[in-house]
Scaffold this motif. Structure first.
Motif, PDB file in Angstrom:
ATOM      1  N   LYS A   1      34.321  39.342  38.281  1.00  0.00           N
ATOM      2  CA  LYS A   1      35.236  40.457  38.001  1.00  0.00           C
ATOM      3  C   LYS A   1      34.659  41.552  37.108  1.00  0.00           C
ATOM      4  CE  LYS A   1      37.412  37.949  34.278  1.00  0.00           C
ATOM      5  NZ  LYS A   1      38.560  37.680  33.474  1.00  0.00           N
TER       6      LYS A   1
ATOM      7  N   GLY B   1      31.265  40.222  43.022  1.00  0.00           N
ATOM      8  CA  GLY B   1      32.557  39.536  43.111  1.00  0.00           C
ATOM      9  C   GLY B   1      33.003  39.034  41.751  1.00  0.00           C
TER      10      GLY B   1
ATOM     11  N   GLU C   1      34.766  39.007  48.511  1.00  0.00           N
ATOM     12  CA  GLU C   1      34.614  37.855  49.426  1.00  0.00           C
ATOM     13  C   GLU C   1      33.186  37.618  49.936  1.00  0.00           C
ATOM     14  OE1 GLU C   1      37.038  37.081  53.342  1.00  0.00           O
ATOM     15  OE2 GLU C   1      37.819  35.900  51.689  1.00  0.00           O
TER      16      GLU C   1
ATOM     17  N   VAL D   1      42.360  41.860  37.091  1.00  0.00           N
ATOM     18  CA  VAL D   1      41.647  41.730  38.368  1.00  0.00           C
ATOM     19  C   VAL D   1      42.216  40.510  39.066  1.00  0.00           C
ATOM     20  CG1 VAL D   1      39.407  41.463  39.502  1.00  0.00           C
ATOM     21  CG2 VAL D   1      39.539  42.615  37.274  1.00  0.00           C
ATOM     22  N   ASN D   2      42.687  40.710  40.282  1.00  0.00           N
ATOM     23  CA  ASN D   2      43.200  39.594  41.084  1.00  0.00           C
ATOM     24  C   ASN D   2      42.611  39.629  42.484  1.00  0.00           C
ATOM     25  OD1 ASN D   2      46.323  39.559  39.441  1.00  0.00           O
ATOM     26  ND2 ASN D   2      45.140  37.722  39.831  1.00  0.00           N
ATOM     27  N   ASN D   3      42.493  38.457  43.047  1.00  0.00           N
ATOM     28  CA  ASN D   3      42.003  38.307  44.413  1.00  0.00           C
ATOM     29  C   ASN D   3      43.022  38.874  45.426  1.00  0.00           C
ATOM     30  OD1 ASN D   3      42.302  35.971  46.815  1.00  0.00           O
ATOM     31  ND2 ASN D   3      40.240  36.735  46.492  1.00  0.00           N
TER      32      ASN D   3
ATOM     33  N   GLY E   1      40.905  33.503  43.940  1.00  0.00           N
ATOM     34  CA  GLY E   1      39.530  34.003  44.047  1.00  0.00           C
ATOM     35  C   GLY E   1      38.477  32.970  43.711  1.00  0.00           C
ATOM     36  N   GLY E   2      38.912  31.777  43.268  1.00  0.00           N
ATOM     37  CA  GLY E   2      37.937  30.722  42.980  1.00  0.00           C
ATOM     38  C   GLY E   2      38.232  29.969  41.695  1.00  0.00           C
TER      39      GLY E   2
ATOM     40  N   TYR F   1      26.389  39.881  45.963  1.00  0.00           N
ATOM     41  CA  TYR F   1      27.321  38.764  45.747  1.00  0.00           C
ATOM     42  C   TYR F   1      27.891  38.791  44.337  1.00  0.00           C
ATOM     43  CZ  TYR F   1      28.386  33.831  44.601  1.00  0.00           C
ATOM     44  OH  TYR F   1      28.960  32.676  44.142  1.00  0.00           O
TER      45      TYR F   1
HETATM   46  C1  FMN Z   1      29.361  34.962  41.001  1.00  0.00           C
HETATM   47  C2  FMN Z   1      30.847  35.123  41.194  1.00  0.00           C
HETATM   48  C3  FMN Z   1      31.326  35.657  42.383  1.00  0.00           C
HETATM   49  C4  FMN Z   1      32.704  35.822  42.575  1.00  0.00           C
HETATM   50  N1  FMN Z   1      33.147  36.342  43.752  1.00  0.00           N
HETATM   51  C5  FMN Z   1      34.487  36.544  43.941  1.00  0.00           C
HETATM   52  C6  FMN Z   1      34.979  37.131  45.140  1.00  0.00           C
HETATM   53  O1  FMN Z   1      34.216  37.470  46.058  1.00  0.00           O
HETATM   54  N2  FMN Z   1      36.317  37.321  45.270  1.00  0.00           N
HETATM   55  C7  FMN Z   1      37.193  36.968  44.254  1.00  0.00           C
HETATM   56  O2  FMN Z   1      38.398  37.193  44.381  1.00  0.00           O
HETATM   57  N3  FMN Z   1      36.763  36.400  43.114  1.00  0.00           N
HETATM   58  C8  FMN Z   1      35.433  36.189  42.936  1.00  0.00           C
HETATM   59  N4  FMN Z   1      34.998  35.650  41.743  1.00  0.00           N
HETATM   60  C9  FMN Z   1      36.009  35.336  40.705  1.00  0.00           C
HETATM   61  C10 FMN Z   1      36.353  36.599  39.889  1.00  0.00           C
HETATM   62  O3  FMN Z   1      35.439  36.711  38.805  1.00  0.00           O
HETATM   63  C11 FMN Z   1      37.776  36.561  39.319  1.00  0.00           C
HETATM   64  O4  FMN Z   1      37.955  35.357  38.624  1.00  0.00           O
HETATM   65  C12 FMN Z   1      38.859  36.689  40.362  1.00  0.00           C
HETATM   66  O5  FMN Z   1      38.694  37.849  41.153  1.00  0.00           O
HETATM   67  C13 FMN Z   1      40.229  36.761  39.674  1.00  0.00           C
HETATM   68  O6  FMN Z   1      41.249  36.804  40.630  1.00  0.00           O
HETATM   69  P1  FMN Z   1      42.312  35.613  40.784  1.00  0.00           P
HETATM   70  O7  FMN Z   1      42.731  35.208  39.395  1.00  0.00           O
HETATM   71  O8  FMN Z   1      43.395  36.198  41.575  1.00  0.00           O
HETATM   72  O9  FMN Z   1      41.585  34.494  41.469  1.00  0.00           O
HETATM   73  C14 FMN Z   1      33.615  35.440  41.547  1.00  0.00           C
HETATM   74  C15 FMN Z   1      33.118  34.888  40.352  1.00  0.00           C
HETATM   75  C16 FMN Z   1      31.757  34.719  40.190  1.00  0.00           C
HETATM   76  C17 FMN Z   1      31.263  34.126  38.907  1.00  0.00           C
END
Ligand code: FMN
Ligand code: SF4
Length: 408
Positions: free
Chosen positions: A165, A163, A85, A199-201, A52-53, A160
């Motif tokens: 978590k 996203g 996303e 929370v996971n992507n 997710g980033g 936005y």
């Molecule tokens: C401003 C902002 C927007 C985000 N948008 C997304 C998003 O659209 N999709 C996503 O999976 N994670 C997004 N994240 C990261 C989530 O906070 C979170 O770290 C993530 O969903 C965890 O999943 P993962 O460990 O599988 O990556 C965003 C974080 C920030 C700070």
């Protein structure tokens, strides 16, 4: 090697019968008879990193939540899937949601078993109507496989920041989508309706069936030591063929742009790439030529792999104009609860606007640096520090373009 994209080119693979012919839900009963701790071990040993980033360890996050839930005798645990996303330049989760929603559902069933989660929530970007329908249809088709397990699909409303978590969790709880203050104790997990959750992507969870069916060694057999496995990389902007393609980590960035993106368009030269969705610091051409698509390489350039969404700029593009465009976005999307972010994004936008319109002064560059100082490390979430990285990347690496506009 294809972890999540194996069915992308198969016609009608979003339909359960076709998906099953290509391995969906195979051995599910056997997998669900495994000890949950075994599933967690497989995911942990695979080195799967969040898609997710942030790129954090998925196994470590799961183990942390389960340990906390056991220690506190939590009555319920939840699995939450982030399909918001909204990061500019990112368009990978929609491929999974549209082309292979059953892979995500299978990943949810297996992950929920590993975590002991009693229910799952999928949060889908407000504008993703087609993806919302696709996933809901697939959930209906997978009634037997779900065997009473409930997946709640929740649609965002176009913010936005949802996203992030904790803003996402607030939003599911029916509140305004503001990020939460982070706990001092790093071992405290996230909570939904008062119960511990992870929370996971979307792509992270869709990677789980491959790992559990083929073993952690199979996942680790490609990629690099610290960035194991593969990722859905995306390229857009000034290229001949914008695309989404799954590749092992470690691929050369410039090779990806040339081989899969068809190279820079209109016979022009490469100027810059934003590598991981808009919140990752921009790279110069020299840096792009050296960079590989993994977490460590991008960190060396003080940037980030982020969501793997590369935005390419050719030599006709004005970089101050790109920064202006990005700051319009961030100013609009700041949730506004922290003063440095709410005021700093808009202030930065006004300064860059002045420079782009030929009304800038040399001292404006210092003002932008002062704004960046305010944005860094003083806010509830990492939105503001990311905007700082964006501004600093542009004004240091492409300083001469800003100065030329000011001097002219
Ligand atoms: C401003 C902002 C927007 C985000 N948008 C997304 C998003 O659209 N999709 C996503 O999976 N994670 C997004 N994240 C990261 C989530 O906070 C979170 O770290 C993530 O969903 C965890 O999943 P993962 O460990 O599988 O990556 C965003 C974080 C920030 C700070
Ligand atoms: S940093 Fe910005 S987006 Fe994040 S909580 Fe503060 S105001 Fe909201």
């Amino acid at each position: 090697m294809q972890v999540v994209s194996a069915k992308f080119d198969i016609k009608n693979a979003n339909q359960i019968e076709v998906a099953k012919q290509h391995g969906a839900y195979s051995n599910l009963k056997q997998i669900l008879s495994l000890e949950p701790s075994h599933i967690m071990d497989l995911v942990d040993k695979s080195g799967l990193r969040g898609k997710g980033g942030g790129g954090g360890s998925c196994g470590a996050k799961w183990k942390n939540m389960v340990a906390y839930a056991s220690k506190t005798n939590a009555q319920k645990r939840y699995l939450v899937i982030n399909g918001d996303e909204s990061e500019p330049g990112t368009c990978k989760d929609k491929y999974i949601l549209n082309l292979d929603p059953h892979l995500l559902i299978e990943g949810i069933i297996i992950s929920a078993h590993g975590l002991g989660a009693s229910r799952a929530f999928v949060y889908i970007r407000g504008e993703y109507e087609r993806e919302f329908v696709s996933l809901n249809n697939a959930i209906k088709e997978a009634k037997d496989e779900l065997d009473g397990f409930e997946i709640v699909v929740y649609k965002g409303a176009g913010a936005y920041v949802c996203g992030e978590k904790t803003a996402l969790l607030e939003s599911i709880e029916g509140k305004r989508g503001h990020p939460r203050l982070k706990p001092h104790d790093k071992k405290e997990p996230d909570f939904l309706f008062g119960s511990p959750c992870v929370v996971n992507n979307v792509e992270t969870i869709a990677s789980v069936p491959f790992i559990v069916k083929n073993g952690w060694e199979a996942y680790r057999s490609f990629g690099t030591e610290q960035s194991p496995g593969a990722m859905l990389f995306q390229v857009s902007g000034c290229v001949n063929s914008p695309c989404v393609k799954e590749l092992p980590f470690g691929y050369k960035m410039i090779d990806f742009i040339n081989e899969f993106g068809g190279g820079v368009w209109r016979g022009r030269e490469l100027k810059a790439v934003i590598p991981g969705g808009s919140s990752a610091a921009v790279l110069t051409k020299d840096e792009v030529l050296k960079a590989t698509l993994d977490y460590e390489s991008l960190k060396e350039f003080k940037s980030a792999l982020g969501t793997g969404g590369m935005m390419v700029f050719d030599d006709s593009v004005s970089m101050p104009n790109v920064l202006l465009n990005l700051l319009e976005f961030y100013t609009e999307e700041s949730c506004g609860q922290c003063t440095p972010c709410r005021e700093g994004c808009g202030w930065g936008l006004r300064v860059v606007e002045k420079i782009v319109h030929g009304e800038g002064k040399m001292s404006d560059l210092q003002t932008l640096k002062d704004i960046c100082y305010m944005l860094d490390g003083k806010t509830v979430c990492v939105f503001a520090p990311a905007v700082k990285d964006v501004i600093m990347g542009f004004i240091t690496k492409f300083e001469s373009e800003f100065k030329a506009l000011i001097n002219d």
